[in-house]
Design an enzyme around this catalytic site. Structure first.
Site: not given
Ligand code: GLC
Ligand code: CA
Length: 562
Positions: A104, A259, A29, A27, A334-335, A205, A31
């Site tokens: 993606d 995928e 900034n 990150d 990430h899955d 995807d 947030d």
């Protein structure tokens, strides 16, 4: 043989891919959300790692119902990630370092907040109506379709036009109607938009879902477990991918990876054989369920972790691409949950087993994919509370169990091992506040073990996983045999040791991996005398005598036979 393979040399076959899940990378900034500027600040880190391609998860405008996989504008950047200028700077910075970028492509669905869907739902006569799949309610309730994110199913009633719309994923991810030629044209133009900016390819995807039988016949519920084969992989799938190739891919020097959920090894070449003119590569899920309960994949079952099964999967998929197409090797994305927690030992032998897994990944045939954070051995966070989860997949299934009076506690226990959130926790950069990921409140909790597991510590320690990964990457880059050489499995029934050879142009290399917490001995099925050790994840050289190699727990060795 040599010249035949030589002719087929391609930059993308030599790629070493690193996957960035930008929300959790860095990150810039405060947030609490990783962003493009954050990635830019780590370009030197990426270069030093030695990887050659980045696969970036979606950064397009999105309300983030499914973390960017619900796109509301394909040609813009979501404000949380930054601006188009940031994106261009990132691309320039990567290219200046010799790193390529693939983005993606979310093809099967958009967000319900996409302008196309807003128009489409507004009236039955709208010109965009046919961009999606609608079922008029006067025809009755539509035939049941399973949704990956809603137990209630994939059709949602929309009172505005008294119709149901289809969403194989979340209600906020309506499926596009690929049978509509205008939709396809729009998607191809969107792809060209990114390629003209200079991106080097795409990860497609959930692409097997784009073609489906739009007569929506009644399908028996017994097929739910095999739902991809019955609900997706429709009759026109190959036509669409060929058209996409003709209209887009063939016009650029790019890399494509699909995928491939639901694609069997027997079908893989239909997508990847060169003369088919579809995709270059795809990635399967056949090892993703290793260690899962066969009846309910939401639950782990360690007794299903048989090494011989893992060998079978990788060997079978390697054989598919022996003479055509090209393979992919990965342990997690990430899955799925963390690599070392699923395939290694993430407590006592976290370091050794991580190194072993990288030795496999980078000496196996097929393009290796490294998932962010694995290079420092990040492991599953194992959240105790549903409140800690942000993933719609876990949250919705939990709600369903709670609403139907089922056991939510057992589910949460299981999620500790299998939830995708485990791989999505922020990268642990150092031991300052929030692991150096953000100055604000991180969008997803950071693993409290960041004091011991972080990039800064790994940099300082020459024995770290990170240093080993760099060494292993350098070895692959310097050794064409590891990219192009034939693969042959040794000792296929051995439940402790995974060993294989790679041979190319008179060179033979053997990888020996002890997938266990105990010492083990490997006996070569052929005579070996004179060897050169190329890499070893223990500091002591391996001892070889009488064709026998003694291995420490999770020891990994690569030998060149002279
Ligand atoms: C793919 C993505 C996953 C997403 C789904 C819906 O499987 O990798 O994260 O939830 O598609 O787009
Ligand atoms: Ca941010």
């Amino acid at each position: 043989m040599y010249s035949k393979i030589k002719e087929k040399k391609e930059w993308w076959k030599e790629a070493i891919v690193y996957q960035i899940y930008p929300r959790s990378f860095k990150d810039s900034n405060g947030d609490g959300i990783g962003d493009i500027k954050g990635i830019i600040s780590k370009l030197d880190y990426l270069e030093k790692l030695g990887i050659t391609v980045i696969w970036l998860n979606p950064i397009f405008s999105s309300p983030n119902d499914d973390m960017g996989y619900d796109v509301s504008d394909y040609k813009n950047i979501m404000p949380e990630m930054g601006t188009m200028e940031d994106f261009e700077e990132l691309l320039k910075g990567l290219h200046a370092r010799g790193i390529k970028l693939i983005v993606d492509l979310v093809l099967n669905h958009t967000s319900d907040e996409h302008e196309w869907f807003k128009q489409s739902r507004s009236s039955r006569n709208n010109v965009y109506r046919n961009y999606y799949h609608w079922w008029p309610a006067e025809n009755g309730v539509p035939p049941k379709r399973f949704s990956l994110f809603h137990e209630e199913g994939a059709w949602t009633y929309d009172a505005l036009t008294n119709s149901y719309y289809l969403h194989y994923f979340s209600r906020k991810q309506p499926d596009l109607n690929w049978d509509n030629a205008t939709v396809r044209k729009e998607m191809y133009s969107m792809m060209r938009f990114w390629l003209d900016k200079g991106v080097n390819g795409f990860r497609l995807d959930a692409f097997t879902f784009i073609s489906k039988d739009t007569n929506f016949p009644i399908i028996s519920e017994k097929y739910e477990s095999d739902f991809i084969n019955y609900y997706a992989s429709g009759p026109l799938l190959h036509n669409y991918i060929q058209e996409m190739n003709l209209e887009v891919f063939s016009k650029y020097d790019i890399m494509t990876v699909g995928e491939a959920s639901g694609i069997a090894p027997e079908q893989a070449l239909l997508f990847t054989a060169a003369e088919r003119k579809e995709l270059q590569t795809l990635y399967h899920f056949d090892h993703a369920n290793w260690g899962r309960d066969k009846n309910n994949l939401y639950y782990p079952d360690a007794t299903n972790r048989k090494l011989s099964d893992l060998k079978k999967v990788f060997t079978k998929w390697n054989d598919v691409f022996k003479t055509d197409g090209w393979g992919t090797t990965y342990f997690t994305t990430h899955d799925q949950s963390r690599m070392v927690s699923r395939f290694g030992n993430d407590t006592v032998y976290r370091k050794e087993s991580s190194k072993l897994l990288f030795t496999f990944l980078l000496s196996m045939r097929g393009i290796p994919y490294i998932y962010q954070g694995d290079e420092i051995g990040m492991n599953n966070i194992r959240f105790d509370n549903i409140e800690d989860y942000r993933d719609i997949h876990t949250i919705n299934y939990y709600k369903h169990l709670a609403a139907t009076g089922q056991n939510t506690e057992a589910f949460i226990n299981a999620q500790k091992e299998v939830s995708r959130e485990n791989s999505r926790t922020p990268i642990q950069w150092n031991n300052s506040l929030n692991a150096g990921f953000t100055n604000g409140t991180p969008w997803l909790k950071i693993n409290p073990n960041y004091n011991e597991i972080n990039v800064a510590l790994a940099e300082e320690n020459p024995d770290s996983i990170l240093h080993y990964v760099r060494k292993m990457i350098a070895l692959r880059k310097a050794t064409p045999t590891l990219v192009y050489g034939d693969y042959e499995l040794l000792a296929e029934e051995d439940e402790k040791i995974f060993a294989f050879t790679r041979s190319f142009d008179n060179e033979k290399i053997v990888t020996v991996l002890n997938f266990s917490d105990e010492k083990n001995e490997f006996i070569f099925p052929f005579n070996i005398n004179n060897v050169t050790e190329l890499i070893n994840n223990y500091n002591t050289t391996s001892t070889l005598s009488n064709n026998r190699l003694c291995l420490q727990p999770w020891q990994a060795v690569i030998l060149k036979l002279n």
